[in-house]
Design an enzyme around this catalytic site. Structure first.
Site, PDB file in Angstrom:
ATOM      1  N   ARG B 256       1.034  -1.295  -0.007  1.00 27.29           N
ATOM      2  CA  ARG B 256      -0.176   0.211  -0.141  1.00 27.29           C
ATOM      3  C   ARG B 256       0.931   1.291   0.230  1.00 27.29           C
ATOM      4  O   ARG B 256       1.433   1.487   1.112  1.00 27.29           O
ATOM      5  CB  ARG B 256      -0.870  -0.076   1.407  1.00 27.29           C
ATOM      6  CG  ARG B 256      -1.323   1.278   1.552  1.00 27.29           C
ATOM      7  CD  ARG B 256      -2.579   1.284   2.654  1.00 27.29           C
ATOM      8  NE  ARG B 256      -2.090   0.814   3.836  1.00 27.29           N
ATOM      9  CZ  ARG B 256      -1.666   1.424   4.940  1.00 27.29           C
ATOM     10  NH1 ARG B 256      -1.149   2.690   4.724  1.00 27.29           N
ATOM     11  NH2 ARG B 256      -1.741   0.823   6.300  1.00 27.29           N
ATOM     12  N   HIS B 260      -3.649   4.419   4.708  1.00 25.52           N
ATOM     13  CA  HIS B 260      -4.462   3.312   5.032  1.00 25.52           C
ATOM     14  C   HIS B 260      -5.905   4.039   4.331  1.00 25.52           C
ATOM     15  O   HIS B 260      -6.566   3.307   3.502  1.00 25.52           O
ATOM     16  CB  HIS B 260      -4.818   3.113   6.492  1.00 25.52           C
ATOM     17  CG  HIS B 260      -5.900   2.513   6.764  1.00 25.52           C
ATOM     18  ND1 HIS B 260      -6.008   0.888   6.324  1.00 25.52           N
ATOM     19  CD2 HIS B 260      -7.242   2.684   7.433  1.00 25.52           C
ATOM     20  CE1 HIS B 260      -7.393   0.297   6.698  1.00 25.52           C
ATOM     21  NE2 HIS B 260      -7.944   1.620   7.368  1.00 25.52           N
ATOM     22  N   TYR B 269       4.301   5.769  11.338  1.00 25.68           N
ATOM     23  CA  TYR B 269       4.591   4.146  11.679  1.00 25.68           C
ATOM     24  C   TYR B 269       5.515   3.597  10.567  1.00 25.68           C
ATOM     25  O   TYR B 269       5.880   2.381  10.869  1.00 25.68           O
ATOM     26  CB  TYR B 269       3.482   3.330  11.841  1.00 25.68           C
ATOM     27  CG  TYR B 269       2.412   3.509  10.691  1.00 25.68           C
ATOM     28  CD1 TYR B 269       2.378   2.665   9.621  1.00 25.68           C
ATOM     29  CD2 TYR B 269       1.166   4.322  10.903  1.00 25.68           C
ATOM     30  CE1 TYR B 269       1.604   2.632   8.588  1.00 25.68           C
ATOM     31  CE2 TYR B 269       0.458   4.370   9.970  1.00 25.68           C
ATOM     32  CZ  TYR B 269       0.504   3.524   8.753  1.00 25.68           C
ATOM     33  OH  TYR B 269      -0.460   3.835   7.795  1.00 25.68           O
TER      34      TYR B 269
END
Ligand code: TPP
Lengths: 327, 378
Positions: B256, B260, B269
Site C-alpha cells: 500500500r 490506510h 509508523y
C-alpha cells in the site's frame, strides 16, 4: 490547585498514563494503540514511554483481544483493551458477555477479571458504516459488567482511572464526537464522585433531562435555549449506564415533576426505557407528565449525510420538553 | 502444499523483462500485445480513479477514501481472471476489482461521500458491496460458493481480504468451512504489508500462505505487483475451483503506497525508505517498460489511455459532486422489506416534526412578505 486545559481524548490518555504509572500490572492492548497511538491518538506516546510490553499492538482480532485479556487478567494483569470502533466490538461480544461478564459469578467470587474495554462510540463525525454505533444497551443488559460513559474531559480523566482500578470488568464508552472538546480540570484533585454516580450538570426546576455521553452537551445547549424562553431545565449526566444512579434522577424528578431521557442509541429497548420504567415506579405521584424519550430512530445507523436527522439535537429535545410542559 | 514460498510467481521483472516460467506463462498464452495493452489501460485508469477520489476527499467532496495506490496489479490481474458469472466478495479497498467487474465509478462514490451505505446491486455485477468489518466476507464467500456448488453452477467465488484480516476468526473459520465442504472458493489475500499501522509480521511471523496448509488447502504466493503473474495464478485457481478441486489460497505480495485511508498518517509508523523501495516495484511502470521493450508504446495508444483515464476520472468526479443527498425520510426506508409498525410510527412522527419547521418557515416568510407588502403600500 493547578488546572490544565485538555481535550477529552487527551484527558483519557493522561488518565491512562497515570494508571500505567501507578500499577505495573496495567497493560494497554488493541489494534494500532502503540506506535500510532490509536486512530484517535488517545494512547499517543504511551508505548514510547512504557515500552511494548505495557502498550501492546495486537493482531487484528477483537475476539482475540478480549479473550487474551481475560487470560492475562487470570494471571493478575489489568488489561485495558481498545476496540477501535463501536461496530467492531461484535466479534468480541461472545468473549465479553459469555466469559468476561460471568467468571466472577461462576467462580463464586474467587476470580476477578479487572478488564477495561474502551470503545469509541456514537456518530456525528461523518464516518462510513459500522463506525457510528451505540451498542451500550447490549452490555448494560448483561449482568456482571459495569458500563460507563464520560461526557467531558475531567470525567474522562478520572473515570478511566477509576475503571482501571475497579475489580469488575468495565465497558468504557467514549463519545467520539466529543474527543476534541476541551475542558479545564485539576489532574491532582481527587475525583468528586464514585464511578457509579450520576451528576447534576445544570440545575433547574421545570423539567429534568437525563443524558449521557455525547448528548450531554446537546442537553446543556437545550437548557440554555430553554432558559432564554423562560424555562428552567435540570440536566443530569448519567455517567454510569450500568448500574444507573436512580437516586439522583429520582431526587431531580421529585423537584421538577417532568422527565425527558435522551440518547443517540435507538429508542426501542434503549436505556431510556429502563429509566422511564424505574422512575415511573419511584415517582408515580410526583410526575406531572409522562416520561418522554428522545433517541436515535430504530433504524440501522444511516449514511453520513443523514446522520444529523438521526441524532437527537437541541430542537428535538426542546420539542419533547414542550410536550412535557404542555401536559 | 505452498507453492513458491521463497520465490513468488513472477512473469514480468521490475525492469520490464519477462521471466521464463513455462508452467505459468502457459496460463496467459493468449495475452498478446492487444491484451497486454488492455491490462495496462486498466492499471492506468484505475490509478487515475484512485488519485481523483483522493483529491475529491481532500477537496471535501468525499467523507473518506481508502486509496489502493500500488495495488492495481493485484486487483486488475485477479479481477480480469474472472468470468462474468464468477462472484467477487470485496472490501473497502477493491476499487479496481469493482471497476473491472463493471461497477460505474460514479456509483462507487456514493458510499464514500456518505449518501448511501451501498449504491450498486451486487447481483448485477456479481460483486458484493464493500465489507467494512474486516474478515466477515470470507465466510460469506464460502457460503455463496457452497450454494453455487449445490446448484451445480460451475463458477468460482473469490474472497478478497488483507493481511490484517487473516488474524480474524472469520477468516480462519472460512478456511475451515471451505475445506470441509470442498467449496469452490478462491481466497485472495492482498498482503500489502500494513494493517493501518501494524506491519504484516504482527499478524503472522510466518508467510501468510502457509496458514492454508494447516487446513489442508493448497496455496500459492505471487508477486502482486505483476499483473501478468496475478492473472496467471488467479486463472489457475478459478479453473481449479470450477472443476471441483476445492478451495485454494492466493497470497499476492504487494504494497500500500498511500495512507490506510485519507484520515491516516503513515509517516507515524513507517519509513520513507521503505515506501521508496517499493516505488521501484511499481506495478504500472513494470508493464510500461515491458510494452516499451517490445515496441508497443506508440503515441496513439498513449493518447487513447489518457483519454480513457480522463473520462473515468470525470465520471467519478461528477458522480461524486452530483450525488443527491438522501431525503430525511429515507432514514426509514428499507429497514424491513414489509410494513413495520414501529418504523411506520417513527416515520410519521418525524414527518410531522419536520413539517412543523416548514410551517414555521412559511409563516415567517409570509410574515416578512406581509411586512414588505405593508411597506410597499405605505
Ligand atoms: C473487525 C474490524 N476490526 C477493526 C476494523 C478497523 N480497520 C479497518 S481496516 C483495518 C486494517 C485492515 O488491514 P488489512 O486486513 O491488512 O487490509 P488493508 O486495509 O491493508 O487493505 C482496521 C484495523 C475493522 N474495519 N473491522
Amino acid at each position: 490547585m493547578t488546572t490544565t486545559k485538555m481535550s477529552l481524548g487527551a484527558a483519557l490518555g493522561a488518565g491512562l498514563r497515570r494508571a500505567l504509572d501507578r500499577d505495573r500490572k496495567v497493560v494497554i492492548m488493541g489494534e494500532d494503540v502503540g506506535r500510532l497511538g490509536g486512530v484517535f491518538r488517545v494512547t499517543d506516546t504511551l508505548q514510547k514511554d512504557f515500552g511494548d510490553n505495557r502498550v501492546i499492538d495486537t493482531p487484528l482480532a477483537e475476539s482475540g483481544i478480549i479473550g487474551t485479556a481475560f487470560g492475562m487478567a487470570l494471571r493478575g494483569y489489568r488489561p485495558v483493551c481498545e476496540i477501535q470502533f463501536d461496530g467492531f466490538v461484535y466479534p468480541a461480544f461472545d468473549q465479553i458477555v459469555a466469559q468476561v461478564a460471568k467468571i466472577h459469578y461462576r467462580t463464586r467470587g474467587r476470580v476477578t477479571v479487572p478488564i477495561t474495554i474502551r470503545i469509541p462510540y456514537g456518530g456525528g463525525i461523518g464516518a462510513v458504516e459500522h463506525h457510528s454505533e451505540s451498542p451500550e444497551a447490549y452490555f448494560a443488559h448483561t449482568a456482571g459488567l459495569r458500563v460507563v460513559s464520560p461526557s467531558n474531559p475531567a470525567d474522562a480523566f478520572h473515570m478511566i482511572q477509576q475503571s482501571v482500578a475497579a475489580n469488575d470488568p468495565v465497558v468504557f464508552f467514549e463519545p467520539k464526537r466529543r474527543y476534541w472538546d476541551t475542558g479545564e480540570f485539576d489532574p491532582d484533585a481527587e475525583p468528586d464522585l464514585p464511578l457509579h454516580r450520576a451528576r447534576v450538570v445544570h440545575e433547574g426546576v421545570d423539567a429534568t433531562i437525563v443524558a449521557y455521553g455525547s448528548v450531554v452537551a446537546t442537553a446543556l445547549s437545550a437548557a440554555e435555549i430553554a432558559a432564554d424562553e423562560g424555562h428552567s431545565l435540570e440536566v443530569i449526566d448519567l455517567r454510569s449506564l450500568a448500574p444507573i444512579d436512580f437516586d439522583t434522577i429520582e431526587d431531580s424528578v421529585r423537584k421538577t415533576g417532568r422527565l425527558v431521557v435522551t440518547h443517540e442509541a435507538p429508542k426501542f429497548l434503549g436505556l431510556g426505557a429502563e429509566i422511564a420504567a424505574t422512575i415511573s415506579e419511584r415517582c408515580f405521584y410526583q410526575l406531572d407528565a409522562p416520561i418522554l424519550r428522545v433517541g436515535g430512530f430504530d433504524v440501522p445507523y444511516p449514511p453520513a449525510r443523514l446522520e444529523l436527522h438521526h441524532l437527537p439535537d437541541a430542537d428535538r429535545l426542546l420539542d419533547a420538553v414542550d410536550r412535557s410542559l404542555a401536559a | 502444499m505452498v507453492d513458491n514460498i521463497a520465490y513468488p510467481v513472477q512473469l514480468i521483472q521490475p525492469d520490464g523483462r519477462r521471466v521464463l516460467r513455462p508452467d505459468y506463462t502457459s496460463l496467459v498464452r493468449d495475452i498478446g500485445t492487444q491484451q497486454l495493452r488492455s491490462l495496462y489501460e486498466d492499471l492506468v485508469v484505475t490509478r487515475r480513479m484512485d488519485v481523483e477520489a483522493t483529491a475529491l476527499q481532500r477537496q471535501g467532496e468525499m467523507g473518506l477514501w481508502a486509496p489502493m495506490l500500488g495495488q492495481e496489479a493485484a486487483q486488475v490481474g485477479s479481477a480480469r481472471a474472472l468470468r462474468p458469472d464468477d462472484y467477487a466478495f470485496i472490501t473497502y479497498r477493491e476499487h479496481a476489482v469493482a471497476y473491472c467487474r463493471g461497477v460505474d465509478p460514479a456509483v462507487m462514490a456514493h458510499m464514500w461521500r456518505g449518501c448511501a451505505h451501498s449504491a450498486w446491486d451486487p447481483h448485477e455485477v456479481n460483486v458484493t458491496n464493500p465489507a467494512i468489518v474486516v474478515g466477515s466476507q470470507g465466510l460469506h464467500a464460502t457460503g455463496y460458493a457452497i450454494g453455487a456448488h449445490l446448484d451445480g453452477a460451475e463458477i468460482a467465488t473469490i474472497a478478497y481480504f488483507g493481511d490484517g484480516a487473516i488474524s480474524q476468526g472469520d477468516i480462519a473459520e472460512a478456511l475451515g468451512f471451505s475445506m470441509s465442504f470442498n467449496a469452490p472458493v478462491v481466497f485472495f489475500c492482498q498482503n500489502n504489508h500494513w494493517a493501518i499501522s501494524e506491519p504484516v509480521h504482527l499478524q503472522s511471523p510466518a508467510p501468510i500462505a502457509q496458514r492454508a496448509a494447516g487446513y489442508g488447502m493448497p496455496a500459492v504466493r505471487v508477486d502482486g505487483n505483476d499483473v501478468l503473474a496475478v492473472l496467471a495464478v488467479t486463472r489457475q485457481a478459478t479453473q481449479r475451483v470450477r472443476e471441483g478441486g476445492g478451495p485454494i489460497f492466493i497470497e499476492a505480495i504487494t504494497y500500500r503506497m498511500g495512507p490506510h485511508t485519507t484520515s491516516d498518517d503513515p509517516t507515524r509508523y513507517r519509513s520513507a525508505a521503505e515506501t521508496e523501495a517499493w516505488k521501484a516495484r511499481d506495478p504500472i511502470d513494470r508493464v510500461r517498460r515491458l510494452l516499451d521493450r517490445e515496441g508497443q508504446l506508440d503515441e496513439t495508444f498513449l493518447a487513447h489511455i489518457q483519454d480513457a483515464s480522463d473520462r473515468v476520472a470525470a465520471r467519478l468526479r461528477s458522480g461524486t459532486i452530483d450525488a443527491p443527498d438522501p431525503a430525511p425520510l429515507d432514514l426509514f426506508d428499507n429497514v424491513y422489506s414489509a410494513d413495520h409498525p414501529l418504523i411506520d410510527e417513527e416515520r410519521e412522527q418525524y414527518a410531522a416534526y419536520l413539517a412543523g419547521f416548514k410551517d414555521a418557515e412559511e409563516a415567517e416568510a409570509f410574515g416578512r412578505n406581509e411586512e414588505a407588502t405593508e411597506e410597499a403600500l405605505s
